[in-house]
Design an enzyme around this catalytic site. Structure first.
Site, PDB file in Angstrom:
ATOM      1  N   HIS A 141      42.247  39.395  44.267  1.00 21.26           N
ATOM      2  CA  HIS A 141      41.182  38.379  44.783  1.00 21.26           C
ATOM      3  C   HIS A 141      41.740  36.981  44.086  1.00 21.26           C
ATOM      4  O   HIS A 141      42.491  37.315  42.934  1.00 21.26           O
ATOM      5  CB  HIS A 141      39.680  38.673  44.171  1.00 21.26           C
ATOM      6  CG  HIS A 141      39.167  39.138  42.648  1.00 21.26           C
ATOM      7  ND1 HIS A 141      40.085  39.988  41.910  1.00 21.26           N
ATOM      8  CD2 HIS A 141      39.299  38.383  41.907  1.00 21.26           C
ATOM      9  CE1 HIS A 141      39.800  39.999  39.852  1.00 21.26           C
ATOM     10  NE2 HIS A 141      39.363  38.093  40.609  1.00 21.26           N
ATOM     11  N   HIS A 148      44.927  31.255  41.579  1.00 19.03           N
ATOM     12  CA  HIS A 148      46.553  31.833  40.986  1.00 19.03           C
ATOM     13  C   HIS A 148      45.829  33.081  41.503  1.00 19.03           C
ATOM     14  O   HIS A 148      44.171  33.311  41.554  1.00 19.03           O
ATOM     15  CB  HIS A 148      47.547  31.761  40.366  1.00 19.03           C
ATOM     16  CG  HIS A 148      46.401  31.695  38.914  1.00 19.03           C
ATOM     17  ND1 HIS A 148      45.803  31.736  38.278  1.00 19.03           N
ATOM     18  CD2 HIS A 148      46.157  33.433  37.918  1.00 19.03           C
ATOM     19  CE1 HIS A 148      45.224  31.555  37.133  1.00 19.03           C
ATOM     20  NE2 HIS A 148      45.502  33.121  37.077  1.00 19.03           N
TER      21      HIS A 148
END
Length: 182
Positions: free
Chosen positions: A40, A121
């Site tokens: 995620h 990220h």
């Protein structure tokens, strides 16, 4: 309850990220690698809180629209006990605006958030140790840039179930102007 707000990833993106994780695992001496179901993009980490309703209201206050998320490039945050390895996100003004709205609403609701700059990220592995240099080139050859449409964000709970870290969506907010759903 341990909470965070995230963008969930579609299956083609997860498949590409799993190829990168497999390549990392092959280059590493050791590490804790992210399981497919836990991939995620974190937008905000709330930590331990009992203020679930306030968190849902803050997530529901976001008025950002849908956008395309482009993933490209690999890197690491160097740590003494092993690195955090990640795939990067190309600069995206829509993502930055979503993050600004979300963190503003959460702070207004009284949540204490990290003050460091937003560096989006996707974490591929933690505590990763390499015998040689970081294999950025090998990773980039394994996984081309990836892209997905983002049309919703999720309030997630993090817990250990049977000894495994498990993330569960407990509230979803559409980025198409629709109210959130529980």
């Amino acid at each position: 309850m341990r909470l965070f707000v995230a963008i969930l990833l579609d299956d083609p993106v997860k498949t590409g990220l799993c190829r990168a994780i497999d390549a990392l695992r092959g280059q590493a001496m050791s590490g804790n690698f992210t399981r497919r179901e836990n991939l995620h993009l974190t937008l905000a980490f709330l930590g331990e809180t009992s203020r679930v309703e306030q968190a849902k209201q803050a997530v529901d206050a976001v008025s950002a629209g849908p956008f395309a998320l482009r993933l490209a490039g690999f890197g690491r945050f160097e740590r003494r006990g092993g690195d955090i390895c990640w795939m990067g996100i190309q600069r995206c003004p829509e993502l930055e605006e979503l993050h600004r709205q979300l963190t503003g609403a959460l702070r207004t609701a009284g949540f204490a958030l990290e003050e460091r700059a937003f560096r989006p990220h996707l974490t591929l592995g933690r505590e990763v140790l390499f015998a040689g240099p970081f294999p950025r080139g090998a990773l980039e050859q394994t996984v081309p840039p990836l892209e997905q449409a983002v049309a919703e964000i999720h309030l997630m709970k993090s817990e250990r179930i049977g000894g495994r870290l498990t993330y569960t969506s407990i509230f979803r907010r559409s980025l198409r102007g629709e109210e959130g759903t529980r």
